[in-house]
Design an enzyme around this catalytic site. Structure first.
Site, PDB file in Angstrom:
ATOM      1  N   GLY A   1       1.543   2.018  11.033  1.00 31.64           N
ATOM      2  CA  GLY A   1       2.516   3.110  10.956  1.00 31.64           C
ATOM      3  C   GLY A   1       3.163   3.469  12.282  1.00 31.64           C
TER       4      GLY A   1
ATOM      5  N   GLU B   1      -7.309   4.858   7.574  1.00 33.25           N
ATOM      6  CA  GLU B   1      -6.899   6.244   7.304  1.00 33.25           C
ATOM      7  C   GLU B   1      -7.984   6.971   6.513  1.00 33.25           C
ATOM      8  OE1 GLU B   1      -3.078   5.556   5.498  1.00 33.25           O
ATOM      9  OE2 GLU B   1      -2.227   5.012   7.440  1.00 33.25           O
TER      10      GLU B   1
ATOM     11  N   HIS C   1      -9.938   1.362   4.404  1.00 34.11           N
ATOM     12  CA  HIS C   1      -8.709   1.556   5.183  1.00 34.11           C
ATOM     13  C   HIS C   1      -8.994   2.577   6.286  1.00 34.11           C
ATOM     14  CE1 HIS C   1      -4.631   2.525   6.333  1.00 34.11           C
ATOM     15  NE2 HIS C   1      -4.218   1.473   5.657  1.00 34.11           N
TER      16      HIS C   1
ATOM     17  N   ASN D   1       0.869  -1.175   0.000  1.00 35.00           N
ATOM     18  CA  ASN D   1       0.000   0.000   0.000  1.00 35.00           C
ATOM     19  C   ASN D   1       0.909   1.229   0.000  1.00 35.00           C
ATOM     20  OD1 ASN D   1      -1.859   2.003   0.392  1.00 35.00           O
ATOM     21  ND2 ASN D   1      -2.394   1.435   2.501  1.00 35.00           N
TER      22      ASN D   1
ATOM     23  N   GLU E   1      -6.280  -5.034  10.414  1.00 32.34           N
ATOM     24  CA  GLU E   1      -5.330  -3.952  10.646  1.00 32.34           C
ATOM     25  C   GLU E   1      -5.674  -3.233  11.950  1.00 32.34           C
ATOM     26  OE1 GLU E   1      -3.373  -3.083   6.719  1.00 32.34           O
ATOM     27  OE2 GLU E   1      -4.689  -1.424   7.197  1.00 32.34           O
TER      28      GLU E   1
ATOM     29  N   SER F   1       2.554  -2.336  10.658  1.00 34.98           N
ATOM     30  CA  SER F   1       3.982  -2.392  11.018  1.00 34.98           C
ATOM     31  C   SER F   1       4.629  -3.743  10.732  1.00 34.98           C
ATOM     32  CB  SER F   1       4.173  -1.987  12.488  1.00 34.98           C
ATOM     33  OG  SER F   1       3.763  -0.642  12.678  1.00 34.98           O
TER      34      SER F   1
ATOM     35  N   LYS G   1       0.116   4.191  -0.311  1.00 38.70           N
ATOM     36  CA  LYS G   1      -0.571   5.381   0.221  1.00 38.70           C
ATOM     37  C   LYS G   1      -0.340   6.578  -0.722  1.00 38.70           C
ATOM     38  CE  LYS G   1      -0.060   3.429   4.779  1.00 38.70           C
ATOM     39  NZ  LYS G   1      -0.168   3.619   6.195  1.00 38.70           N
TER      40      LYS G   1
HETATM   41  C1  PEP Z   1      -1.286   0.143   6.061  1.00 35.78           C
HETATM   42  O1  PEP Z   1      -1.280   1.290   5.700  1.00 35.78           O
HETATM   43  O2  PEP Z   1      -2.197  -0.604   5.720  1.00 35.78           O
HETATM   44  C2  PEP Z   1      -0.200  -0.347   6.900  1.00 35.78           C
HETATM   45  C3  PEP Z   1      -0.301  -1.538   7.387  1.00 35.78           C
HETATM   46  O3  PEP Z   1       0.858   0.515   7.120  1.00 35.78           O
HETATM   47  P1  PEP Z   1       2.231   0.167   7.889  1.00 35.78           P
HETATM   48  O4  PEP Z   1       2.770  -1.104   7.304  1.00 35.78           O
HETATM   49  O5  PEP Z   1       3.106   1.335   7.626  1.00 35.78           O
HETATM   50  O6  PEP Z   1       1.889   0.010   9.336  1.00 35.78           O
END
Ligand code: PEP
Length: 253
Positions: A173, A97, A95, A9, A167, A212, A11
């Site tokens: 993040g 975000e 997601h 992803n 998630e 992460s 982003k």
């Molecule tokens: C994500 O944006 O779905 C995500 C898992 O980000 P990160 O790996 O940076 O935690």
């Protein structure tokens, strides 16, 4: 057997020049990795670039959102049909975000999920709880509610060949991934919830972990029975780290 899957992803990162380098590095490092599926979810303007560079390779590409409507007067929206025009095969839906920043309701997310399926796109539905919800012990209730709108509006059968990405919001993040036991427990909960209604759909559903994931923790997570791979944000912007994660998935087949 469900083949492992790793989804990048990106982003809202990148530009034409840096994307070209990253696509090239992905191809160099991942083309021989035949036992893991890899999908790169890019910002909308770069779908054409993904199509031109990744076409006829082992890597698939997708988007990070789509409209709940098929077409019409919806300024700024992008439809499932438009994603298909650029060869996208997958689309991230719900997601956190986006759900937080743009107040997406469970109903909107459910409609997007079905819109994607109706157009032959594989939806990657994101679910997960906040830290407060985990500390209160209500994480399963929260995730169940996120799935229920789709189940009650459509049916559990729509999860066959779809993807759910667990998630936990506190892990995205932050550098603080869920432990493999925490992730496995939630993945097993999600699969058993679907299995109670439709066993075939549950066995075909891929459940990814996101939050992460890095090359150091990937094996511990991917080796768990109900973890079919990962959704990767930060580490997908570094080809070497992303390769490490994909190789971890390969070693856990
Ligand atoms: C994500 O944006 O779905 C995500 C898992 O980000 P990160 O790996 O940076 O935690």
């Amino acid at each position: 057997m469900r083949q492992k899957l790793v989804v990048a992803n990106w982003k809202m990162h990148g530009n034409l020049a840096t994307n070209q380098q990253l696509f090239k590095a992905y191809l160099e490092k991942l083309s021989t990795l035949t036992d893991v599926d890899v999908v790169v979810c890019v910002p909308y303007p770069y779908l054409a670039q993904a199509q031109s560079i990744l076409k006829d390779t082992r890597l698939a590409w997708g988007a990070q959102n789509l409209s709940k409507d098929a077409q019409g007067a919806f300024t700024g929206e992008v439809s499932a049909g438009m994603l298909k025009d650029f060869g996208a095969t997958h689309v991230i839906i719900g997601h956190s975000e986006r759900a937080t920043a743009y107040c997406e309701s469970d109903e909107n997310i459910a409609t997007k999920f079905i819109q994607a399926k109706a157009h032959g796109l594989t939806p990657i539905l994101c679910v997960g709880e906040t830290l407060i919800e985990r500390e209160a012990g209500v994480m399963e209730m929260v995730v169940a509610k996120q799935l229920d709108t789709i189940i009650h509006t459509y049916s559990a059968a729509v999860f066959a060949d779809a993807i759910v990405s667990y998630e936990p919001i506190w892990a995205i993040g932050t550098g603080l991934a869920a432990s493999s036991d925490q992730a496995q427990a939630m993945h097993a909960f999600i699969r058993s919830k679907i299995a109670a209604l439709d066993e075939d759909a549950a066995s075909r559903l891929k459940i990814l972990y996101g939050g992460s994931v890095n090359p150091q923790n990937a094996v511990q997570l991917f080796v768990m029975q109900d973890i079919d791979g990962g959704l990767v944000g930060r580490c997908s912007l570094n080809a070497q780290e992303f390769e490490g994660i994909c190789r971890a998935a390969s070693s856990c087949q």
